[in-house]
Design an enzyme around this catalytic site. Structure first.
Site: not given
Ligand code: NAD
Ligand code: MN
Length: 489
Positions: A187, A261, A295, A392
């Site tokens: 996904k 991660e 990240c 972050e």
């Molecule tokens: P997120 O963690 O919510 O999203 C990452 C993925 O998880 C997406 O595919 C999302 O659709 C999915 N997701 C969301 N809620 C879920 C759930 N309950 N169960 C399963 N999957 C779920 O991140 P975001 O909202 O896109 O970004 C928010 C913050 O996250 C950013 O500002 C940043 O600080 C951090 N981030 C970190 C990384 C990294 O590489 N570690 C990458 C993107 C964002």
């Protein structure tokens, strides 16, 4: 559908148009927006729980089917190499899709993201013929039993990925999972599904059996339905700490295997003896690369007081030299943030730091007029308890402070809930090794930045995650050992 700026001839993956066997039937959609303009260019289906159920079931059957389960290891390697060949042949289109979707400069996607994704696939394509258990000797009754272990694929893997390196981070999961003999349901983030959809098309074209690699597009609710599906054996996640915690909590009823991660607030220590000609651009780009959406970006910088002003001036000059521009423009060096929401979030951090009296310097030549661009920004004399030193940001925002003694710098670096990466810049080998040992992080970079490779494990300590990706270590996440004990009497 609006015209795609600079990518007018780009064909979007057919699956977006709901073709194909595992088409998503749910009627909800999310809008895909070009971060360089703010214009919508496509509607992406949001998979319903029924879609997730059907696609996971197909992956579950594929895992058990002779077409995948009984394929010999060399044939599995060949299939993976064929997919890598197909990605190479398709490189301009895959790169254009990724650049359009993320807003990243297309030249960087071609030079960094695509070669990395292909390299991971090829590196793990070498594993199927080498995965093996081991023989053992019983401690008390060595002559009476023959004992050995097998390493068996864990089952259906849910890979859930973010928007910052969509194809690369998907491949960090897909490549070892396929090498292990698992099937995968990926996904992608709702902001960036295009490269994953194209990858699945290529996998089908080169002969992967149906159900071995499937994509479900959708939002957090889709991700939650996938991660908690009873037929998912393992979830491999990259993203925010909060979502990682939700996935871990949801894994409890079935005791699913989880690797996380998550984010970081990775420190860099720049010593007085460092080679400033290389350390300054590295400390700058360790934070500003990909507009800070990395990240393991180095977002906290501790500089020896004797060179603090000089280093900050140098970093500001590097920031100002970066050309912010559109993804299709081959001169661009930095793209926009992914979304209006992220722009608001990053701006909020900098505004609150300024309101708290922290000096913030904008280092940028010119910002494009439209799109979610954010200039490289450097904050001075940031106190250790400030929000900007602890949370972050995921933008090109560098929190800096001076130090006097190396022990003080290490203590500042370790004073964090996170522990993904850390950096030390010095020419003194003794300081380098001692500091590397003392830093609480999954990876320590000495006089370098932003390297990841299938050759070594990557992951976080503390709140930065659980488990490791990459290296041979990642295979443990997709294989279950089975011990076989045979009486010889
Ligand atoms: P997120 O963690 O919510 O999203 C990452 C993925 O998880 C997406 O595919 C999302 O659709 C999915 N997701 C969301 N809620 C879920 C759930 N309950 N169960 C399963 N999957 C779920 O991140 P975001 O909202 O896109 O970004 C928010 C913050 O996250 C950013 O500002 C940043 O600080 C951090 N981030 C970190 C990384 C990294 O590489 N570690 C990458 C993107 C964002
Ligand atoms: Mn997008």
């Amino acid at each position: 559908m609006t015209a795609l700026h600079g990518f007018e001839n780009l064909a979007l993956p057919d699956t977006i148009l709901r073709a194909g066997d595992d088409a998503i039937t749910g009627t909800a959609t999310s809008v895909d927006i070009d971060p360089c303009t703010g214009d919508a260019f496509g509607d992406i289906p949001v998979a319903s729980p029924a879609d997730v159920d059907r696609i996971v079931d197909a992956a579950w059957h594929a895992f058990r089917s002779p077409a995948w389960r009984d394929i010999n290891p060399l044939a599995r390697e060949r299939l993976m190499h064929r997919l890598a060949d197909a990605m190479e042949a398709d490189l301009p289109r895959l790169a254009a899709l990724e650049a359009l979707d993320t807003g990243k400069p297309v030249a960087i996607v071609e030079a960094v993201d695509l070669p990395a994704a292909i390299a991971w696939l090829r590196a793990y394509a070498g594993w199927p013929s080498k995965i093996a258990g081991r023989a053992g000797t019983l401690s008390a009754t060595p002559g009476s039993y023959h004992v050995y272990s097998r390493r068996e694929p864990i089952g259906v893997v849910a890979a859930i990925t973010p928007w910052n390196f969509p194809l690369v981070l998907a491949m960090w999961k897909i490549a070892p999972a396929l090498a292990a003999g698992c099937t995968v349901v990926l996904k992608p983030a709702p902001e960036t599904p295009l490269s994953a959809l194209r990858l699945a098309e290529l996998a089908r074209e080169v002969g992967f059996p149906a159900g071995v690699l499937s994509i479900v597009t959708g939002d957090g609710a889709t991700g939650a339905a996938l991660a908690s599906h009873p037929r998912i054996a393992k979830v491999a996640f990259t993203g925010s700490t909060a979502t990682g915690q939700a996935i871990l909590a949801a894994s409890v009823p079935d005791l699913k295997r989880i690797t996380l991660e998550l984010g970081g607030k990775s420190p860099s220590i720049l010593c007085a003896d460092a080679d400033l000609a290389t350390a300054i651009p590295q400390a700058a780009m360790g934070c500003f690369f990909n507009s800070g959406q990395v990240c393991y970006a180095g977002t906290r910088l501790y500089v020896h007081r004797s060179i603090y002003d000089q280093v900050l001036e140098g970093i500001a000059a590097v920031g100002a030299s970066q050309k912010l521009g559109r993804s299709a423009d081959r001169e661009s060096q930095l793209g926009p943030l992914i979304s209006a929401r992220q722009h608001e979030r990053v701006s909020g951090f900098v505004d609150r730091a300024r309101a708290a009296g922290i000096e913030a310097m904008t280092a940028s030549s010119a910002l494009p007029r439209s799109g979610y661009y954010f200039p490289p920004t450097i904050l001075r004399d940031v106190p250790p308890d400030a929000e900007i030193a602890r949370d972050e940001v995921f933008g090109p925002v560098l929190a800096t402070a001076p130090f006097d003694e190396i022990e003080e710098a290490v203590a500042l670096a370790n004073d964090s809930a996170f522990g993904l990466a850390a950096h030390v810049f010095t020419k003194d080998l003794s300081v380098a090794h001692r500091t590397a040992a003392a830093l609480e992080a999954g990876t320590v970079f000495v006089n370098c930045i932003l390297l990841a490779d299938p050759a070594f494990p990557f992951g976080g300590v503390k709140m930065s995650g659980m488990g490791r990706e990459n290296g041979s270590e990642v295979l443990d996440a997709y294989l279950e050992p089975k011990s076989i004990v045979m009486a010889l009497a």
